[in-house]
Design a protein around this motif. Structure first.
Motif, PDB file in Angstrom:
ATOM      1  N   LEU A   1      75.132  79.108   3.931  1.00  0.00           N
ATOM      2  CA  LEU A   1      75.971  79.673   2.877  1.00  0.00           C
ATOM      3  C   LEU A   1      75.353  80.954   2.327  1.00  0.00           C
ATOM      4  N   GLY A   2      76.209  81.791   1.743  1.00  0.00           N
ATOM      5  CA  GLY A   2      75.722  82.935   0.996  1.00  0.00           C
ATOM      6  C   GLY A   2      75.510  84.191   1.793  1.00  0.00           C
TER       7      GLY A   2
ATOM      8  N   CYS B   1      77.871  75.315   7.152  1.00  0.00           N
ATOM      9  CA  CYS B   1      77.760  74.671   5.841  1.00  0.00           C
ATOM     10  C   CYS B   1      79.048  74.814   5.046  1.00  0.00           C
ATOM     11  N   ARG B   2      79.650  75.971   5.116  1.00  0.00           N
ATOM     12  CA  ARG B   2      80.915  76.156   4.408  1.00  0.00           C
ATOM     13  C   ARG B   2      81.996  75.269   5.011  1.00  0.00           C
TER      14      ARG B   2
ATOM     15  N   HIS C   1      72.159  71.823   1.480  1.00  0.00           N
ATOM     16  CA  HIS C   1      72.189  72.500   2.778  1.00  0.00           C
ATOM     17  C   HIS C   1      70.795  72.834   3.294  1.00  0.00           C
TER      18      HIS C   1
ATOM     19  N   GLU D   1      81.345  71.615   3.831  1.00  0.00           N
ATOM     20  CA  GLU D   1      81.494  71.331   2.403  1.00  0.00           C
ATOM     21  C   GLU D   1      82.897  71.613   1.893  1.00  0.00           C
TER      22      GLU D   1
ATOM     23  N   GLN E   1      75.896  78.788  -6.575  1.00  0.00           N
ATOM     24  CA  GLN E   1      75.316  77.450  -6.574  1.00  0.00           C
ATOM     25  C   GLN E   1      75.180  76.834  -7.964  1.00  0.00           C
TER      26      GLN E   1
ATOM     27  N   ALA F   1      73.659  73.600  -4.077  1.00  0.00           N
ATOM     28  CA  ALA F   1      73.653  74.001  -2.668  1.00  0.00           C
ATOM     29  C   ALA F   1      72.384  73.568  -1.965  1.00  0.00           C
TER      30      ALA F   1
ATOM     31  N   GLY G   1      82.761  79.885  -3.879  1.00  0.00           N
ATOM     32  CA  GLY G   1      81.993  78.921  -3.101  1.00  0.00           C
ATOM     33  C   GLY G   1      80.574  79.362  -2.809  1.00  0.00           C
ATOM     34  N   LEU G   2      80.273  80.642  -3.042  1.00  0.00           N
ATOM     35  CA  LEU G   2      78.934  81.151  -2.767  1.00  0.00           C
ATOM     36  C   LEU G   2      78.000  81.019  -3.963  1.00  0.00           C
TER      37      LEU G   2
ATOM     38  N   TYR H   1      69.754  78.231   2.029  1.00  0.00           N
ATOM     39  CA  TYR H   1      70.946  79.025   1.774  1.00  0.00           C
ATOM     40  C   TYR H   1      70.523  80.362   1.187  1.00  0.00           C
TER      41      TYR H   1
ATOM     42  N   THR I   1      80.880  79.734   8.159  1.00  0.00           N
ATOM     43  CA  THR I   1      79.615  79.129   8.569  1.00  0.00           C
ATOM     44  C   THR I   1      79.741  77.614   8.628  1.00  0.00           C
TER      45      THR I   1
END
Length: 700
Positions: free
Chosen positions: A52-53, A65-66, A86, A69, A261, A83, A258-259, A89, A63
């Protein structure tokens, strides 16, 4: 239903749930994961495709992780929380955040180590060597993500349930033991074994089991926050939202929510995009994250202005960010019900901002069948049961768990009000919690005049003889001199009535509990407050009578942390009470007075107080309320600020003009060191300039 027999009986009686559509959607999502992240390619999976991120390579899609989740809800949820799940991140600050075993490594080296453990985990499950999973140290720092990954690639070996707490709860309900349980994947395997061993679940699919357990034995909080969300200024996006079955909000400059945390991460982004604000965007950050984390089934209200409901809705999908739209790019799918559209009898001043919490009792009123409704409920006059507010439910849960609770926080945060609300709920009067102030006061007076609830305020001269028993003057005596007689104290009398009615709950509310000498007041009874020592007999030292605290007695105390911190309470007392913080609530004062956003001013002021004094000396939202509603006039604002807030702050600052200036800024006269006096119409402007300049504007 609380044990394995009940779960099995329910499974036999209710049968397999109808989840064909959800199973089909889950299988489509699983194919999406297998296609985008083939198992055989994991050994070479680049970091850019995992974490993520960061921006994924062009054309590569979201990605890993995205995807797991946010984009595969039917495979089972792992949304919410940090986050950290994961294990690595890319933080919005530009740093890489790594699980403990990976810290100190360069990002690519850390990814090589983490990816290697994923590959070893996949190989172990393929070989059905499940015990080998427990040797993978790094993966223990992301048990929910790992368990969902294993369930996605190897669906025959895992259930689509990933939260460790939920798994342990379900294992217990099925009669299993959770002692020695390891990571979530181990608990998942244990639950699957229990399910497969029960004939009641024979032939059930994994998703049928998951849906059945969550539908009938959901371990998650019973009451979710109901949100009011405006579809643009004055509802200008309503028709579009209604047609698309979504709710949209702005603040597009932030990018994909979503990015982020945490609320502090998002607050930093808000401050960077709208500079000049003095610490007042934390509430907005929390509201935006609450919007992002709305779950399927959550209820919302769409409004236009402060007196019109456009519709109520039920969330039907996950948050998404639509970067290709020109505006209002933050989107949540909603199924709308326009039958609840209505004009409100009075304005809701707290609805002036985009987001506002909706009291469950108000929502019940908005959605209640109308007299002219053609539904069965409308014809029969049936009323939907009112869900308890979250804070009231939290108090009741603490009382059930511990037996007694202390509500603590700064002055004006509504601790006594909350204690009385919990008392009304215990007394079977939850229906009045959303009533107007007069009706609620009448209900409280009637409750306190009864036999089951008592309220007392502790003070330095309050003692054991007032609370338990003691000799007091006999006012009916006619002989010469002073005659003393043994009298039961307040708590002794309450316990006596409780013992005579074991099927009812009796409650004592102690206001300002920390102002009394608690060891002296409770005496030997402090031991009997523990739930496992209820009904244990003791001999009272004054009368030599036997006494016990019945199991059906509960105690709620309130304390102002500005007067005395929790750490000053006697240790024996602290051990026997649950402690629930009741903090300042910016949502309670959501509204405007002229150019001043009350919630922003309130939070900014408290941020300064916490920085220069401490959190215990913040002001409560009650200072900015009138009759339970946010202050709406410049005159009321001036009265509250000059006659309540300023004297409190001057007392806290103990005559130190420089400290008061650090809190109030230019509102303090540099020559006198005292707060400036100004006309009400000028005060709102001055407060807005000092505390809320640079605020990111609301959407409505």
């Amino acid at each position: 239903m609380t044990n394995g027999v009940d779960v099995l009986a329910a499974a036999a009686e209710l049968g397999r749930p109808a989840v064909a559509d959800a199973e089909s959607a889950a299988e489509d999502e699983r194919k999406q994961v297998l296609s985008g992240f083939p198992l055989e390619e994991w050994a070479e999976l680049p970091l850019e495709r995992y974490a993520l991120g960061q921006s994924a390579p062009s054309g590569s899609g979201p990605t890993y992780c995205r995807t797991l989740e946010f984009l595969t809800p039917n495979l089972g949820s792992i949304r919410g929380g940090s986050a950290a799940k994961h294990m690595m991140y890319h933080h919005v600050s530009g740093e890489w955040r790594l699980a403990a075993p990976l810290r100190g490594l360069e990002p690519q080296d850390a990814w090589a180590a983490l990816r290697g453990q994923f590959v070893r985990a996949f190989d172990a499950v393929a070989a059905e060597d499940f015990e080998a999973l427990d040797d993978l140290e790094v993966l223990r720092y992301g048990p929910t993500l790992v368990t969902k990954s294993l369930a996605t690639y190897f669906p025959d070996h895992f259930l689509p349930i990933y939260a460790g707490e939920h798994l342990r709860r379900f294992i217990t309900l099925l009669g299993g033991s959770t002692q020695g349980e390891g990571p979530a994947w181990s608990s998942n395997r244990r639950l699957l074994e229990l399910v497969r061993s029960r004939p009641e679940f024979e032939g059930w699919t994994r998703h049928e089991v998951m849906h059945f357990l969550y539908e009938h034995f959901d371990p998650r909080p019973r009451q979710r926050t109901i949100w009011k969300i405006a579809p643009g200024e004055r509802g200008r996006l309503w028709e579009e939202c209604r047609a698309d079955a979504v709710i949209r909000v702005g603040w597009d400059q932030l990018g994909d929510l979503g990015l982020f945390q945490s609320d502090t991460d998002l607050k930093q982004a808000l401050d960077a995009n709208w500079p000049g604000r003095s610490g007042g965007s934390l509430t907005l950050a929390r509201r935006l994250l609450a919007f992002r984390d709305l779950e399927e089934g959550d209820r919302i209200v769409a409004n236009r202005g402060t007196d019109e409901v456009l519709a109520t809705g039920s969330v039907s999908g996950n948050y998404r960010f639509e970067a290709d739209r020109p505006e209002f790019q933050h989107v949540v799918p909603v199924q709308w019900d326009v039958s609840h559209a209505q004009k409100l009898p009075k304005r809701r001043h707290g609805w002036q901002s985009t987001f506002a919490k909706v009291d469950p009792s108000l929502f019940a009123g908005l959605t209640a069948p109308r007299a002219d409704s053609d539904t069965d409920a409308g014809r029969t006059g049936q009323i939907t049961p009112v869900a308890l507010p979250e804070d009231v439910q939290a108090v009741l849960d603490a009382l059930k768990r511990k037996g007694q609770v202390i509500l603590h926080g700064p002055p004006g945060t509504g601790k006594t009000r909350l204690a009385l609300a919990a008392a009304l709920a215990l007394d079977g009067r939850a229906d009045v919690l959303g009533a107007d102030a007069g009706q609620r006061a009448d209900a409280q007076a009637e409750m306190l005049a009864g036999d089951r609830v008592r309220m007392v305020t502790f003070h330095p001269s309050y003692g054991y003889e007032d609370f338990v028993e003691g000799f007091k003057p006999d006012l009916s005596a006619t002989g010469p001199g002073l005659t003393l007689t043994l009298a039961d104290g307040l708590f002794h009398s309450l316990c006596g009535r409780a013992a005579a009615h074991p099927d009812q709950t009796f409650l004592l509310i102690v206001d300002e509990i920390n102002r009394g000498d608690l060891p002296r007041i409770f005496g030997e009874l402090i031991t009997l407050l523990e739930l496992d020592k209820r009904s244990l007999p003791v001999t009272l030292p004054v009368s030599k009578r036997g006494f016990s605290v019945p199991p059906n007695v509960r105690v709620i105390g309130t304390m102002n942390t500005a007067d005395r911190s929790i750490s000053h309470l006697d240790a024996a007392v602290r051990r026997r009470f649950a402690f629930l913080p009741v903090g300042p609530d910016p949502d309670a004062v959501s509204g405007t007075v002229g150019p001043l956003d009350l919630a922003t001013f309130f939070e900014s002021l408290n941020t300064r107080i916490a920085r220069h004094l401490d959190a215990d000396h913040q002001i409560g939202h009650a200072y900015l309320l009138r009759d339970g509603e946010p202050i709406a006039s410049e005159e009321d604002l001036a009265a509250a600020f000059h006659h309540e807030v300023i004297p409190l702050l001057e007392d806290y600052c103990l005559g130190r003009a420089e400290l008061l200036h650090r809190i109030l800024g230019d509102l303090v006269d540099a020559d006198t060191g005292r707060a400036r006096l100004m006309p009400p119409q000028d005060l709102a402007d001055a407060l807005a300039t000092e505390f809320t300049s640079g605020v990111p504007g609301p959407d409505a």
